[in-house]
Scaffold this motif. Structure first.
Motif, PDB file in Angstrom:
ATOM      1  N   ALA A 197     -10.344   3.343   1.567  1.00  8.29           N
ATOM      2  CA  ALA A 197      -9.573   3.476   0.321  1.00  8.29           C
ATOM      3  C   ALA A 197     -10.096   4.670  -0.460  1.00  8.29           C
ATOM      4  O   ALA A 197     -11.304   4.849  -0.600  1.00  8.29           O
TER       5      ALA A 197
ATOM      6  N   GLU B 199      -9.080   6.801  -4.163  1.00  7.74           N
ATOM      7  CA  GLU B 199      -8.221   6.809  -5.349  1.00  7.74           C
ATOM      8  C   GLU B 199      -7.688   8.190  -5.697  1.00  7.74           C
ATOM      9  O   GLU B 199      -6.738   8.316  -6.462  1.00  7.74           O
ATOM     10  N   TYR B 200      -8.290   9.248  -5.150  1.00  7.53           N
ATOM     11  CA  TYR B 200      -7.848  10.587  -5.530  1.00  7.53           C
ATOM     12  C   TYR B 200      -7.317  11.319  -4.309  1.00  7.53           C
ATOM     13  O   TYR B 200      -6.174  11.148  -3.937  1.00  7.53           O
TER      14      TYR B 200
ATOM     15  N   ILE C 111      -5.811   3.827   2.711  1.00  7.72           N
ATOM     16  CA  ILE C 111      -5.209   3.159   1.555  1.00  7.72           C
ATOM     17  C   ILE C 111      -5.399   4.067   0.346  1.00  7.72           C
ATOM     18  O   ILE C 111      -6.527   4.364  -0.039  1.00  7.72           O
ATOM     19  N   ASN C 112      -4.291   4.534  -0.209  1.00  7.13           N
ATOM     20  CA  ASN C 112      -4.350   5.391  -1.391  1.00  7.13           C
ATOM     21  C   ASN C 112      -4.420   4.504  -2.619  1.00  7.13           C
ATOM     22  O   ASN C 112      -3.430   3.896  -3.003  1.00  7.13           O
ATOM     23  N   GLY C 113      -5.600   4.409  -3.206  1.00  2.00           N
ATOM     24  CA  GLY C 113      -5.780   3.588  -4.385  1.00  2.00           C
ATOM     25  C   GLY C 113      -7.246   3.353  -4.660  1.00  2.00           C
ATOM     26  O   GLY C 113      -8.104   3.652  -3.836  1.00  2.00           O
ATOM     27  N   ARG C 114      -7.501   2.811  -5.818  1.00  2.00           N
ATOM     28  CA  ARG C 114      -8.864   2.499  -6.244  1.00  2.00           C
ATOM     29  C   ARG C 114      -9.234   1.123  -5.715  1.00  2.00           C
ATOM     30  O   ARG C 114      -8.540   0.138  -5.977  1.00  2.00           O
TER      31      ARG C 114
ATOM     32  N   ILE D  86      -7.523  -3.851  -4.248  1.00  2.00           N
ATOM     33  CA  ILE D  86      -6.920  -2.542  -4.467  1.00  2.00           C
ATOM     34  C   ILE D  86      -6.260  -2.614  -5.841  1.00  2.00           C
ATOM     35  O   ILE D  86      -5.248  -3.283  -6.022  1.00  2.00           O
TER      36      ILE D  86
ATOM     37  N   GLY E 142      -4.320  -2.505  -9.199  1.00  2.00           N
ATOM     38  CA  GLY E 142      -2.934  -2.245  -9.564  1.00  2.00           C
ATOM     39  C   GLY E 142      -1.895  -2.660  -8.546  1.00  2.00           C
ATOM     40  O   GLY E 142      -0.704  -2.525  -8.790  1.00  2.00           O
ATOM     41  N   THR E 143      -2.351  -3.169  -7.407  1.00  5.22           N
ATOM     42  CA  THR E 143      -1.398  -3.568  -6.359  1.00  5.22           C
ATOM     43  C   THR E 143      -1.326  -5.078  -6.192  1.00  5.22           C
ATOM     44  O   THR E 143      -0.407  -5.571  -5.550  1.00  5.22           O
TER      45      THR E 143
ATOM     46  N   LYS F  29      -3.250  -6.557  -4.338  1.00  2.00           N
ATOM     47  CA  LYS F  29      -3.656  -6.756  -2.953  1.00  2.00           C
ATOM     48  C   LYS F  29      -5.175  -6.880  -2.851  1.00  2.00           C
ATOM     49  O   LYS F  29      -5.919  -6.113  -3.458  1.00  2.00           O
TER      50      LYS F  29
END
Length: 180
Positions: free
Chosen positions: A35, A37-38, A112-115, A126, A128-129, A131
């Motif tokens: 994962a 985030e940026y 996985i694009n996310g924090r 993850i 905001g998802t 998930k």
């Protein structure tokens, strides 16, 4: 008691260390996700070593042209275009980030694009998802960020991260710190 996990390895952070760990583990037949985030590439590729080296290399050309004249070269009028340099640097960083992405994908790593936030020793959320995923092993490889302490005038400071994206070069600047 047997545990069933979504992944054998989950890596939080897709910088040089996280990417290598994820890629080699996946190439060893394990189920791996990373994962970020940026942008894939992390501190070194995106906002550290690589762009700083480009800046140093660009800054040395004037001297190299002076030296070249002493070896028989005729050097014409030269000028520097900050915007052109900044855009070329960003293009190269995007290319390198793309290579990291491609190498992860070729190795079978899920990106996985996310924090990602560690919830317990086997669970990652993850943000905001809604998930969550589980992994037998979780590697936290988030890199570092510059820190500006509070002091009179600190509101006028920028870090190297902001310096990479300045719309134009300042007339005057004080640099605190060393290395690239």
């Amino acid at each position: 008691m047997s545990h069933s996990f979504d992944y054998d390895l989950f890596v939080i952070g897709a910088g040089s260390g996280g990417v290598r760990a994820a890629r080699l583990t996946a190439m060893g037949g394990k189920k791996v996700a990373v994962a970020e985030e940026y942008r894939v590439g992390g501190t070194c590729v995106i906002r550290g070593c690589v762009p700083k080296k480009f800046m140093v290399m660009a800054s040395e050309f004037t001297h190299q042209m002076e030296v070249a004249e002493g070896f028989g070269w005729t050097v014409g009028d030269a000028s520097f275009d900050w915007t052109k340099f900044r855009n070329a640097k960003e293009t190269e960083i995007a290319r390198l980030s793309g290579l990291y992405n491609a190498n992860l994908s070729k190795a079978g790593v899920e990106i996985i694009n996310g924090r990602a936030v560690l919830k317990d020793k086997h669970t990652v959320e993850i943000v905001g998802t809604g998930k969550t995923v589980t992994a037998e092993r979780i590697l936290v490889a988030v890199g570092g960020r510059p820190f500006v302490p509070e002091f009179p005038g600190s509101e006028h400071t920028i870090t190297s991260e902001e310096a990479f994206l300045l719309p134009e070069l300042p007339k005057r600047i004080v640099v605190v710190g060393g290395g690239y």
